[in-house]
Design an enzyme around this catalytic site. Structure first.
Site, PDB file in Angstrom:
ATOM      1  N   ARG A   9       0.827  -1.204   0.000  1.00 41.83           N
ATOM      2  CA  ARG A   9       0.000   0.000   0.000  1.00 41.83           C
ATOM      3  C   ARG A   9       0.868   1.264   0.000  1.00 41.83           C
ATOM      4  NH1 ARG A   9      -4.955  -0.833   2.136  1.00 41.83           N
ATOM      5  NH2 ARG A   9      -4.164  -2.141   3.797  1.00 41.83           N
ATOM      6  N   TYR A  10       1.992   1.190   0.714  1.00 42.55           N
ATOM      7  CA  TYR A  10       2.897   2.333   0.829  1.00 42.55           C
ATOM      8  C   TYR A  10       4.195   1.967   0.117  1.00 42.55           C
ATOM      9  CZ  TYR A  10      -0.240   2.965   4.860  1.00 42.55           C
ATOM     10  OH  TYR A  10      -1.328   3.078   5.680  1.00 42.55           O
ATOM     11  N   ARG A  24       7.196   0.305   2.259  1.00 38.33           N
ATOM     12  CA  ARG A  24       7.019  -0.855   3.138  1.00 38.33           C
ATOM     13  C   ARG A  24       5.957  -1.786   2.586  1.00 38.33           C
ATOM     14  NH1 ARG A  24       4.943   3.908   4.791  1.00 38.33           N
ATOM     15  NH2 ARG A  24       3.366   4.051   6.409  1.00 38.33           N
ATOM     16  N   CYS A  71      -4.149 -18.034  13.229  1.00 40.76           N
ATOM     17  CA  CYS A  71      -3.817 -17.387  14.500  1.00 40.76           C
ATOM     18  C   CYS A  71      -3.962 -18.410  15.615  1.00 40.76           C
ATOM     19  CB  CYS A  71      -4.744 -16.204  14.760  1.00 40.76           C
ATOM     20  SG  CYS A  71      -4.438 -14.853  13.608  1.00 40.76           S
ATOM     21  N   CYS A  92      -9.760 -13.455  17.174  1.00 40.41           N
ATOM     22  CA  CYS A  92     -10.475 -12.296  17.696  1.00 40.41           C
ATOM     23  C   CYS A  92     -11.778 -12.154  16.910  1.00 40.41           C
ATOM     24  CB  CYS A  92      -9.641 -11.040  17.507  1.00 40.41           C
ATOM     25  SG  CYS A  92      -7.941 -11.214  18.067  1.00 40.41           S
ATOM     26  N   CYS A  98     -11.866  -9.353  14.210  1.00 41.18           N
ATOM     27  CA  CYS A  98     -10.724  -9.319  13.283  1.00 41.18           C
ATOM     28  C   CYS A  98     -11.072  -8.628  11.966  1.00 41.18           C
ATOM     29  CB  CYS A  98     -10.248 -10.731  13.001  1.00 41.18           C
ATOM     30  SG  CYS A  98      -8.913 -10.787  11.796  1.00 41.18           S
ATOM     31  N   ARG A 154      -9.457  -8.886   9.245  1.00 42.04           N
ATOM     32  CA  ARG A 154      -9.256  -9.804   8.120  1.00 42.04           C
ATOM     33  C   ARG A 154     -10.013 -11.106   8.351  1.00 42.04           C
ATOM     34  NH1 ARG A 154      -3.459  -8.144   8.047  1.00 42.04           N
ATOM     35  NH2 ARG A 154      -3.401  -6.414   6.578  1.00 42.04           N
ATOM     36  N   ASP A 156     -12.375  -1.749  12.432  1.00 40.18           N
ATOM     37  CA  ASP A 156     -12.765  -1.741  11.015  1.00 40.18           C
ATOM     38  C   ASP A 156     -14.088  -2.471  10.807  1.00 40.18           C
ATOM     39  OD1 ASP A 156     -10.415  -0.409  10.001  1.00 40.18           O
ATOM     40  OD2 ASP A 156      -9.325  -2.237  10.518  1.00 40.18           O
ATOM     41  N   ASP A 216      -8.381   3.117   9.259  1.00 44.38           N
ATOM     42  CA  ASP A 216      -7.879   2.547   8.007  1.00 44.38           C
ATOM     43  C   ASP A 216      -9.095   2.367   7.098  1.00 44.38           C
ATOM     44  OD1 ASP A 216      -6.155   1.370   6.222  1.00 44.38           O
ATOM     45  OD2 ASP A 216      -5.251   0.050   7.720  1.00 44.38           O
ATOM     46  N   LYS A 262      -3.838   4.230   6.599  1.00 42.66           N
ATOM     47  CA  LYS A 262      -4.255   4.749   7.898  1.00 42.66           C
ATOM     48  C   LYS A 262      -4.210   6.274   7.910  1.00 42.66           C
ATOM     49  CE  LYS A 262      -2.207   0.685   9.920  1.00 42.66           C
ATOM     50  NZ  LYS A 262      -1.617   0.240   8.634  1.00 42.66           N
TER      51      LYS A 262
HETATM   52  C1  LIG Z   1      -0.944  -0.828   8.430  1.00 45.81           C
HETATM   53  C2  LIG Z   1      -0.178  -1.208   7.261  1.00 45.81           C
HETATM   54  C3  LIG Z   1       1.201  -0.940   7.159  1.00 45.81           C
HETATM   55  C4  LIG Z   1       1.977  -0.274   8.276  1.00 45.81           C
HETATM   56  O1  LIG Z   1       1.637   1.048   8.456  1.00 45.81           O
HETATM   57  P1  LIG Z   1       2.448   1.916   9.501  1.00 45.81           P
HETATM   58  O2  LIG Z   1       1.705   3.207   9.555  1.00 45.81           O
HETATM   59  O3  LIG Z   1       3.849   2.041   8.972  1.00 45.81           O
HETATM   60  O4  LIG Z   1       2.460   1.172  10.792  1.00 45.81           O
HETATM   61  C5  LIG Z   1       1.861  -1.282   6.017  1.00 45.81           C
HETATM   62  N1  LIG Z   1       1.235  -1.876   4.988  1.00 45.81           N
HETATM   63  C6  LIG Z   1      -0.079  -2.139   5.048  1.00 45.81           C
HETATM   64  C7  LIG Z   1      -0.721  -2.782   3.874  1.00 45.81           C
HETATM   65  C8  LIG Z   1      -0.838  -1.831   6.178  1.00 45.81           C
HETATM   66  O5  LIG Z   1      -2.142  -2.118   6.213  1.00 45.81           O
HETATM   67  S1  SF4 Z   2      -7.023  -9.440  14.848  1.00 44.39           S
HETATM   68 FE1  SF4 Z   2      -7.234 -11.157  13.368  1.00 44.39          FE
HETATM   69  S2  SF4 Z   2      -5.168 -11.451  12.574  1.00 44.39           S
HETATM   70 FE2  SF4 Z   2      -4.956 -10.264  14.459  1.00 44.39          FE
HETATM   71  S3  SF4 Z   2      -4.638 -11.810  16.085  1.00 44.39           S
HETATM   72 FE3  SF4 Z   2      -6.830 -11.377  16.009  1.00 44.39          FE
HETATM   73  S4  SF4 Z   2      -7.660 -12.968  14.646  1.00 44.39           S
HETATM   74 FE4  SF4 Z   2      -5.445 -12.892  14.279  1.00 44.39          FE
END
Ligand SMILES: *Cc1c(COP(=O)(O)O)cnc(C)c1O
Ligand code: SF4
Length: 299
Positions: free
Chosen positions: A69-70, A73, A82, A86, A89, A91, A251, A288, A295
């Protein structure tokens, strides 16, 4: 009703560890640990604004197991399982599906993608929980990442020190530090009762190996949406040498409306933290968005 008389979810992965079971108070119907991990009837209700991919991962996924996304990174997700699941979650539509873990060939392709991009400064291992890899497999992955010269920082996002702290073994920590790169670990913690003595020992093992710890918290109704709990959580993290990094707005993943705190309330809680806790105990409150734009700070 006891929180242990829970309602099974047929759509989303469920799972609890022995450690979490010991943390739950079965006499408290509002137990904040049970609320996070035991499925409830409310999950069957999907609000109109809820989305299967609430943070737009898909639009930024060039290959299986990568979200880019960025520019500087990239998120690499070697395992989509996991140790405990959670209920809120973000995802949850993908986490817990074993087929979404990476095969060796898919991992090769993901690493080749990173290698071809000199702008990637940081690789973030996420998932799922990357620390579910065995020490041997984690070590092998870390050593392959070590070969990518432009990558200076490895960051691991995990909930394992909270949900199954004994799995943070010396062997696992050695695997994490097998490369010469700087390694950060971001620990996901939502309630002060999650920060047990076992968790403190797991964190100490990471810190003694030279790994700085960051804290990530999801703002959750009925878990940490009052100033007293939130301040206690942030202070406990700092006491364990975890620097509170992000407080995430929950989210809108399907069936999570009962966890969502209105943003205006979240902002009021942040204003409360500014008045009550030390500067080093304050996270940044972030949202996000589903557009995949990343974010944004909520201030
Ligand atoms: C949250 C996230 C990051 C990390 O973001 P930071 O602001 O650097 O902590 C990097 N890539 C993706 C796809 C994310 O969702
Ligand atoms: S939020 Fe989702 S990915 Fe993160 S620890 Fe919980 S279940 Fe696992």
């Amino acid at each position: 009703m006891s929180p242990l008389d829970h309602h099974p979810s047929f759509r989303h992965a469920e799972g609890l560890t022995e450690h979490l079971l010991r943390l739950i108070d079965p006499t408290d119907p509002a137990d904040p640990i049970a609320r996070q991990f035991l499925s409830s009837a409310a999950e069957a209700l999907s609000a109109p604004d809820e989305l299967a991919d609430p943070i737009g991962d898909k639009t930024h996924s060039p290959l299986k197991g990568l979200v880019h996304r960025y520019p500087d990174r990239v998120l690499l997700t070697p395992v989509m399982a996991c140790a405990a699941y959670c209920r809120f979650c973000f995802r949850r539509e993908t986490v817990g599906q074993p087929s979404l873990g990476l095969t060796p060939a898919e991992m090769d392709a993901a690493l080749a993608y990173i290698q071809e991009r000199p702008e990637i400064w940081e690789v973030i291992l996420s998932g799922g929980d990357p620390l579910l890899l065995s020490a041997a497999r984690l070590r092998a992955l870390v050593l392959r990442l070590d070969d990518l010269l432009q990558v200076k920082v490895l960051r691991i996002h995990t909930r394992l020190p909270i949900v199954d702290p004994v799995r943070i073994t010396e062997g696992l920590v050695e695997a994490l530090t097998a490369s010469a790169k700087t390694v950060y670990v971001a620990v996901h913690a939502n309630h002060p009762r999650e920060l047990t003595e076992e968790t403190a020992r797991a964190c100490a093992r990471l810190i003694q190996a030279g790994i700085p710890l960051l804290g990530q918290t999801v703002l959750l109704k009925g878990v940490n949406d009052d100033l007293e709990t939130l301040s206690a959580l942030m202070r406990s993290m700092v006491e364990m040498r975890i620097k509170p990094y992000y407080l995430h707005q929950c989210d809108p993943a399907p069936g999570t409306a009962h966890f969502r705190v209105p943003i205006a309330e979240g902002k009021a809680l942040m204003a409360g933290l500014w008045k009550t806790v030390s500067g080093i105990a304050r996270p940044t409150y972030v949202l996000d968005g589903p557009d995949g734009g990343g974010k944004r700070p909520l201030v």
